[in-house]
Design a protein around this motif. Structure first.
Motif, PDB file in Angstrom:
ATOM      1  N   GLU A 249       0.817  -1.214   0.000  1.00  0.00           N
ATOM      2  CA  GLU A 249       0.000   0.000   0.000  1.00  0.00           C
ATOM      3  C   GLU A 249       0.854   1.269   0.000  1.00  0.00           C
ATOM      4  O   GLU A 249       0.527   2.257  -0.665  1.00  0.00           O
ATOM      5  CB  GLU A 249      -0.951  -0.013   1.200  1.00  0.00           C
ATOM      6  N   ILE A 255      -0.430   7.175  -3.917  1.00  0.00           N
ATOM      7  CA  ILE A 255      -0.530   7.388  -2.477  1.00  0.00           C
ATOM      8  C   ILE A 255       0.436   8.511  -2.099  1.00  0.00           C
ATOM      9  O   ILE A 255       1.639   8.402  -2.296  1.00  0.00           O
ATOM     10  CB  ILE A 255      -0.176   6.112  -1.690  1.00  0.00           C
ATOM     11  N   ASP A 260      -4.176   8.253   2.586  1.00  0.00           N
ATOM     12  CA  ASP A 260      -4.558   7.751   1.261  1.00  0.00           C
ATOM     13  C   ASP A 260      -4.451   6.234   1.161  1.00  0.00           C
ATOM     14  O   ASP A 260      -4.916   5.643   0.177  1.00  0.00           O
ATOM     15  CB  ASP A 260      -3.678   8.373   0.167  1.00  0.00           C
ATOM     16  N   PRO A 262      -5.276   2.462   1.322  1.00  0.00           N
ATOM     17  CA  PRO A 262      -6.576   1.786   1.335  1.00  0.00           C
ATOM     18  C   PRO A 262      -6.992   1.286   2.715  1.00  0.00           C
ATOM     19  O   PRO A 262      -8.167   1.387   3.084  1.00  0.00           O
ATOM     20  CB  PRO A 262      -6.365   0.621   0.358  1.00  0.00           C
ATOM     21  N   SER A 263      -6.054   0.775   3.485  1.00  0.00           N
ATOM     22  CA  SER A 263      -6.398   0.214   4.801  1.00  0.00           C
ATOM     23  C   SER A 263      -6.698   1.271   5.848  1.00  0.00           C
ATOM     24  O   SER A 263      -7.164   0.947   6.947  1.00  0.00           O
ATOM     25  CB  SER A 263      -5.262  -0.690   5.303  1.00  0.00           C
ATOM     26  N   SER A 265      -9.117   3.140   5.782  1.00  0.00           N
ATOM     27  CA  SER A 265     -10.567   3.082   5.959  1.00  0.00           C
ATOM     28  C   SER A 265     -10.977   2.105   7.062  1.00  0.00           C
ATOM     29  O   SER A 265     -12.081   2.205   7.602  1.00  0.00           O
ATOM     30  CB  SER A 265     -11.259   2.701   4.642  1.00  0.00           C
TER      31      SER A 265
END
Length: 269
Positions: A249, A255, A260, A262-263, A265
Motif C-alpha cells: 500500500e 498514495i 490515502d 486503502p487500509s 478506511s
C-alpha cells in the motif's frame, strides 16, 4: 532499542467468554516460525517480523531533504527512549492507558494483576516494553485517543469469529511498533529501502504519520488474523502478511500520505 527481549514460551489468551476478566494467560513450550533477519522474541513468545528486504533493497541509500532529515531525527529520538518505570511521566502515561481502556474500573496499582486484562504478560507491564520502548506506549495511547472505537473493538475482541486462543492485545501492540521500525528502517541514518524513503515523505507532511501507520497496522493485523482464522501459533505468519500488505500500500503510485492508504478506511469501521 538495544534490549529486545529473550525468547522462551508462547503466551496466548484463551477466549472463554466476552468479559475480559475471564481471560487467562497460558504458556506453551512450542516455538514459532523464525523469520529471516533479526528474529527478536517479544512477550516471551510472540515473535516480531523483522525480516530484511531483498538484497537490492539493502544496498539502496536515499538522500533526504532538510525537512525529512529533521522529521526522521525527531522520530528516532522517540524510538531511542526506553520505558523506565522509575520515571513519573512514564508511570502516568501507563495509568492514562488504563483509564482509556477501562474507564469504569479503577487501577489498584502500577504493578497489578489487572494488567493481564489488557493483554500484558504479567502484573508489571514494564517487562513487556523491552522490544518497543516508550514509543510503543505512545502508540497505544495515540490509538486509544484518536480511534477509541477501533481500539476498544480490538482490546475486547468484539469483531469477527474469534479464535479460542487469541493474541494478547497489549503485547501484540508492542510487536507492531517494533515491526514498523524494522520495516521502515528507522534506526538507520538514511532510508535503505523505497518503502522507508516513501514513508519519510509522508512523515515530512504529517508528523503523526508513524502513529497513524501503527493504528492502520493494528487494524490490518486483526483483519488478517480473522481472515486467516488464525490462532496463536500463526501469529508470526499473520504479522508477515500484515507487513507485506503495508509495504504494497505504501508503494502504490498515487498514495501521497498515510490517509490515502486503502487500509486507512479500516479505522472508521
Amino acid at each position: 532499542m538495544d534490549d529486545r527481549g529473550g525468547g522462551g514460551s508462547f503466551v496466548a489468551v484463551r477466549r472463554v467468554a466476552p468479559r475480559l476478566e475471564q481471560r487467562s494467560v497460558y504458556h506453551s513450550s512450542s516455538s514459532a516460525e523464525v523469520v529471516a533477519g533479526s528474529a527478536a522474541w517479544l512477550g516471551r513468545g510472540l515473535s516480531c517480523v523483522c525480516a530484511q528486504g531483498s538484497n537490492g533493497d539493502t544496498r539502496l541509500s536515499f538522500d533526504l531533504t532538510p525537512a525529512q532529515e529533521e522529521c526522521l531525527l525527531r522520530l528516532q529520538s522517540r524510538i531511542d527512549v526506553a520505558y523506565d518505570s522509575s520515571i513519573p511521566q512514564h508511570q502516568e502515561a501507563l495509568r492514562d492507558l488504563w483509564k482509556l481502556a477501562f474507564p469504569e474500573e479503577e487501577l489498584h496499582g502500577i504493578v497489578s494483576e489487572q494488567w493481564k486484562e489488557m493483554g500484558w504478560q504479567g502484573k508489571d507491564p514494564s517487562t513487556d516494553f523491552r522490544g518497543g520502548g516508550f514509543i510503543s506506549l505512545e502508540n497505544l495511547l495515540f490509538f486509544a485517543k484518536n480511534f477509541p472505537k477501533s481500539f476498544r473493538d480490538l482490546l475486547r475482541k468484539q469483531v469477527g469469529d474469534r479464535s479460542v486462543w487469541e493474541y494478547p492485545f497489549a503485547v501484540a501492540g508492542v510487536n507492531i511498533t517494533f515491526m514498523l521500525i524494522q520495516m521502515l528502517g528507522l534506526e538507520a541514518v538514511k532510508p535503505r529501502s523505497i518503502v522507508g524513503e516513501t514513508f519519510l515523505r509522508f512523515l515530512s507532511v504529517n508528523e503523526s504519520a508513524f502513529d497513524l501507520l501503527y493504528c492502520i497496522a493494528f487494524k490490518l493485523m486483526d483483519q488478517q488474523w480473522l481472515s486467516m482464522r488464525a490462532s496463536y501459533m500463526e501469529f508470526n505468519t499473520v504479522m508477515k502478511s500484515t507487513r507485506r500488505q503495508l509495504e504494497r500500500e505504501i508503494m502504490v503510485e498515487d498514495i501521497t500520505g498515510i490517509e490515502d492508504m486503502p487500509s486507512y478506511s479500516l479505522l472508521s469501521q
